[in-house]
Design a protein around this motif. Structure first.
Motif: not given
Length: 51
Positions: A28-35
């Motif tokens: 979730s955290y890396p995905s939020g950064h990519l988002s």
């Protein structure tokens, strides 16, 4: 399909569920950064394709 139909024990079902939740939390955290970097719609589309 239920895991019971596949011959998986109740204990293993709980472990599978826990592993799935742990993986979701770790991603979730890396995905939020990519988002934030590439846009929410693009990341959502990619996640649907992967899923």
């Amino acid at each position: 399909m239920q895991t019971k139909d596949l011959g998986v024990s109740f204990k293993d079902t709980i472990l599978i569920y826990a592993a799935f939740n742990l993986l979701a939390a770790l991603i979730s955290y890396p995905s939020g950064h990519l988002s934030d970097k590439f846009g929410r719609k693009n990341i959502l589309l990619i996640s649907f394709v992967i899923f």
